[in-house]
Structure formats: C-alpha cells, structure tokens
Write an enzyme that holds these catalytic residues in place. Structure first.
Site, PDB file in Angstrom:
ATOM      1  N   SER A 176       0.863  -1.180   0.000  1.00 37.30           N
ATOM      2  CA  SER A 176       0.000   0.000   0.000  1.00 37.30           C
ATOM      3  C   SER A 176       0.893   1.221   0.000  1.00 37.30           C
ATOM      4  CB  SER A 176      -0.902   0.020   1.232  1.00 37.30           C
ATOM      5  OG  SER A 176      -1.763  -1.088   1.222  1.00 37.30           O
ATOM      6  N   TYR A 177       0.806   2.002  -1.069  1.00 34.72           N
ATOM      7  CA  TYR A 177       1.664   3.170  -1.237  1.00 34.72           C
ATOM      8  C   TYR A 177       1.621   4.060   0.002  1.00 34.72           C
ATOM      9  CZ  TYR A 177       3.517   7.508  -3.181  1.00 34.72           C
ATOM     10  OH  TYR A 177       4.249   8.637  -3.406  1.00 34.72           O
ATOM     11  N   GLY A 178       2.790   4.344   0.547  1.00 39.67           N
ATOM     12  CA  GLY A 178       2.887   5.237   1.686  1.00 39.67           C
ATOM     13  C   GLY A 178       2.534   4.604   3.015  1.00 39.67           C
ATOM     14  N   VAL A 179       2.089   3.362   3.014  1.00 41.76           N
ATOM     15  CA  VAL A 179       1.769   2.661   4.259  1.00 41.76           C
ATOM     16  C   VAL A 179       2.786   1.551   4.471  1.00 41.76           C
ATOM     17  CG1 VAL A 179       0.047   1.291   5.507  1.00 41.76           C
ATOM     18  CG2 VAL A 179      -0.676   3.202   4.059  1.00 41.76           C
ATOM     19  N   GLY A 219       7.107   8.526  -3.383  1.00 42.82           N
ATOM     20  CA  GLY A 219       7.806   9.084  -4.538  1.00 42.82           C
ATOM     21  C   GLY A 219       8.865   8.148  -5.077  1.00 42.82           C
TER      22      GLY A 219
END
Length: 145
Positions: free
Chosen positions: A103-106, A111
């Site tokens: 999960s992007y950012g988790v 970036g």
C-alpha cells in the site's frame, strides 16, 4: 435536480431525473445561492464556532481558517456519523498490512522510494508527519505567522 436531455431519444425537455453527484457539487452550488454578503456572514459565523465537526461530507474554507488561525481556541472533533467510516478505513489498512499487501505510503516508501517495502508502517507514518510538519513550519515562517 433538473436536467436537460434526460430522455433516451435526446428530445430536449426539462424534467426531474436522478443525476449522480459523488463530489456533492449540487450541495456546494446550493450553499452559494444568495448574495455574496449572505455567504460572508455565514462564513464569519462558522469561523467563530468553538468546535469544528468533521463528518466527511463538507470541510469549508472558514473551518480551515479557524483551525489555522485560532488553533488554541478551536477544537476539532470527528462526528459520530463519520466514526464508522474511519474505523472501516483503519481496519482495511491494518488488514492489508497484515496480509502483506503493498500500500503506497503505508507499507512502501513515497515518490522515488515507493519501490521500497517496509514492515515499520508506524515509523514510516511518523516520518511522513515530521516531513510535512517541517514543510508547513517553513511556509509559516515565510509568511510571518
């Protein structure tokens, strides 16, 4: 809501029909009806309220301004109606993490580092908050808050 060309045969007519409005543009447009003075008066009243109640449906400019400028005088609370949605979202994130889902950012970086996976989601979130808080502090210092 009234709309034109609601019929299947494209005969121009005005009648009531159900139109999907997931971003609540209709509510926003309705709130802006009336004179500009009426809108400013409504915003001032909202700005002066001691509690900003977040419900997931609207978040107004006057509420943002009150939180930003009157942080020590205004409290922010989550509405009872929104608690179920926040709990469901939190459960989904936790289940995804426990199941090994990226999960992007988790569970991944941000970036340019988004390809990197981490099992330290809590530490990653703290670092994100520190990063954004630093950026906000710089902006505040520049505008002389």
């Amino acid at each position: 809501m009234e709309a034109k060309n609601c019929s299947e045969n494209n005969k121009v007519e005005t009648r009531s029909c159900r139109v999907s409005d997931p971003l609540n543009w209709g509510v926003a447009a309705e709130a802006l009806k009336g004179s500009h003075l009426d809108e400013v008066k409504r915003m001032v009243v909202e700005y002066r309220k001691p509690v900003v109640l977040l419900g997931g449906e609207t978040f107004t400019i006057s509420q943002v301004a009150a939180i930003a400028r009157l942080a020590e005088e205004v409290s922010v609370k989550l509405s009872e109606a929104a608690r179920g949605g926040v709990k469901a979202s939190s459960d989904w994130v936790m289940d995804s993490m426990n199941n090994g889902t990226n999960s992007y950012g988790v569970t991944t970086g941000f970036g340019a580092t988004s390809h990197r996976r981490t099992k330290q989601g809590g530490a990653l979130q703290k670092e994100l908050i520190r990063n954004w808080a630093g950026a906000v502090w710089i902006v505040w210092a520049e505008i002389g808050k």
